[in-house]
Design a protein around this motif. Structure first.
Motif, PDB file in Angstrom:
ATOM      1  N   GLU A 150      44.668  51.313  34.180  1.00 16.66           N
ATOM      2  CA  GLU A 150      45.681  50.796  33.261  1.00 16.66           C
ATOM      3  C   GLU A 150      45.017  49.926  32.197  1.00 16.66           C
ATOM      4  O   GLU A 150      45.417  49.913  31.038  1.00 16.66           O
ATOM      5  CB  GLU A 150      46.697  49.962  34.047  1.00 16.66           C
ATOM      6  CG  GLU A 150      47.772  49.323  33.192  1.00 16.66           C
ATOM      7  CD  GLU A 150      48.779  48.585  34.038  1.00 16.66           C
ATOM      8  OE1 GLU A 150      49.946  48.999  34.030  1.00 16.66           O
ATOM      9  OE2 GLU A 150      48.396  47.606  34.713  1.00 16.66           O
ATOM     10  N   ARG A 151      43.958  49.214  32.649  1.00 17.82           N
ATOM     11  CA  ARG A 151      43.285  48.267  31.753  1.00 17.82           C
ATOM     12  C   ARG A 151      41.839  48.108  32.215  1.00 17.82           C
ATOM     13  O   ARG A 151      41.533  48.192  33.402  1.00 17.82           O
ATOM     14  CB  ARG A 151      44.003  46.923  31.809  1.00 17.82           C
ATOM     15  CG  ARG A 151      43.473  45.854  30.907  1.00 17.82           C
ATOM     16  CD  ARG A 151      44.449  44.675  30.790  1.00 17.82           C
ATOM     17  NE  ARG A 151      44.678  43.968  32.023  1.00 17.82           N
ATOM     18  CZ  ARG A 151      44.016  42.870  32.398  1.00 17.82           C
ATOM     19  NH1 ARG A 151      43.068  42.367  31.629  1.00 17.82           N
ATOM     20  NH2 ARG A 151      44.304  42.266  33.530  1.00 17.82           N
TER      21      ARG A 151
ATOM     22  N   THR B 209      38.107  46.579  36.276  1.00 17.44           N
ATOM     23  CA  THR B 209      39.110  47.608  36.056  1.00 17.44           C
ATOM     24  C   THR B 209      40.383  47.287  36.843  1.00 17.44           C
ATOM     25  O   THR B 209      40.333  46.659  37.899  1.00 17.44           O
ATOM     26  CB  THR B 209      38.589  48.997  36.470  1.00 17.44           C
ATOM     27  OG1 THR B 209      38.303  49.006  37.869  1.00 17.44           O
ATOM     28  CG2 THR B 209      37.336  49.353  35.674  1.00 17.44           C
TER      29      THR B 209
ATOM     30  N   ASP C  83      43.805  49.341  38.135  1.00 17.35           N
ATOM     31  CA  ASP C  83      44.438  50.652  38.284  1.00 17.35           C
ATOM     32  C   ASP C  83      45.888  50.624  37.822  1.00 17.35           C
ATOM     33  O   ASP C  83      46.578  49.601  37.940  1.00 17.35           O
ATOM     34  CB  ASP C  83      44.430  51.092  39.751  1.00 17.35           C
ATOM     35  CG  ASP C  83      43.038  51.370  40.283  1.00 17.35           C
ATOM     36  OD1 ASP C  83      42.041  51.211  39.542  1.00 17.35           O
ATOM     37  OD2 ASP C  83      42.953  51.746  41.470  1.00 17.35           O
ATOM     38  N   LYS C  84      46.341  51.770  37.354  1.00 12.09           N
ATOM     39  CA  LYS C  84      47.761  51.938  37.065  1.00 12.09           C
ATOM     40  C   LYS C  84      48.512  51.869  38.396  1.00 12.09           C
ATOM     41  O   LYS C  84      47.998  52.316  39.430  1.00 12.09           O
ATOM     42  CB  LYS C  84      48.010  53.300  36.414  1.00 12.09           C
ATOM     43  CG  LYS C  84      47.418  53.435  35.029  1.00 12.09           C
ATOM     44  CD  LYS C  84      47.616  54.846  34.500  1.00 12.09           C
ATOM     45  CE  LYS C  84      46.957  55.001  33.144  1.00 12.09           C
ATOM     46  NZ  LYS C  84      46.961  56.417  32.696  1.00 12.09           N
ATOM     47  N   PRO C  85      49.724  51.328  38.387  1.00 17.46           N
ATOM     48  CA  PRO C  85      50.515  51.300  39.628  1.00 17.46           C
ATOM     49  C   PRO C  85      50.760  52.708  40.161  1.00 17.46           C
ATOM     50  O   PRO C  85      50.895  53.662  39.389  1.00 17.46           O
ATOM     51  CB  PRO C  85      51.834  50.647  39.198  1.00 17.46           C
ATOM     52  CG  PRO C  85      51.522  49.932  37.924  1.00 17.46           C
ATOM     53  CD  PRO C  85      50.419  50.705  37.261  1.00 17.46           C
TER      54      PRO C  85
ATOM     55  N   THR D  71      48.791  54.774  41.898  1.00 15.92           N
ATOM     56  CA  THR D  71      47.729  55.769  41.700  1.00 15.92           C
ATOM     57  C   THR D  71      46.745  55.843  42.876  1.00 15.92           C
ATOM     58  O   THR D  71      45.631  56.338  42.709  1.00 15.92           O
ATOM     59  CB  THR D  71      46.963  55.489  40.399  1.00 15.92           C
ATOM     60  OG1 THR D  71      46.464  54.151  40.421  1.00 15.92           O
ATOM     61  CG2 THR D  71      47.827  55.719  39.175  1.00 15.92           C
TER      62      THR D  71
END
Length: 103
Positions: free
Chosen positions: A80-81, A7, A9-11, A13
């Motif tokens: 994020e992904r 995984t 993370d979104k920036p 967060t």
């Protein structure tokens, strides 16, 4: 055959990660029997690097997708992904799972 789930993370967060962490840890405890390995990715200084890695004992991609979708981090929108890849266990904790060499 197990799956590796990575995984990202979104920036920005880290606060969200901290708020949902206890729920995430409870989810992991509830699913401990599926976890071959799991943990946060860290930078060289040992600080959180914005994501994690799970190696899960699941048989299908659909099961791996359902597993990560149920993770409170995913439900909270932290990622994020997500990358899901089949994984072949060759060594785990220094133990070989490879078949014996053929003569």
């Amino acid at each position: 055959m197990p799956y590796m789930i990575e995984t990202f993370d979104k920036p920005g967060t880290l606060d969200l990660r901290a708020r949902v962490r206890d729920e995430h840890l409870a989810f992991l405890a509830e699913n401990a029997k599926l976890l071959l390995a799991c943990g946060a990715k860290l930078d060289d200084d040992g600080n959180a690097a914005g994501g994690g890695l799970y190696v899960v004992a699941l048989e299908t991609r659909a099961e791996a997708e359902a597993f990560i979708a149920a993770d409170p981090f995913h439900k909270a929108g932290l990622f994020e992904r997500v990358a899901i890849t089949r994984w072949r266990k060759a060594y785990l904790d220094g133990v070989s799972y490879l078949p014996p060499a053929q003569p």
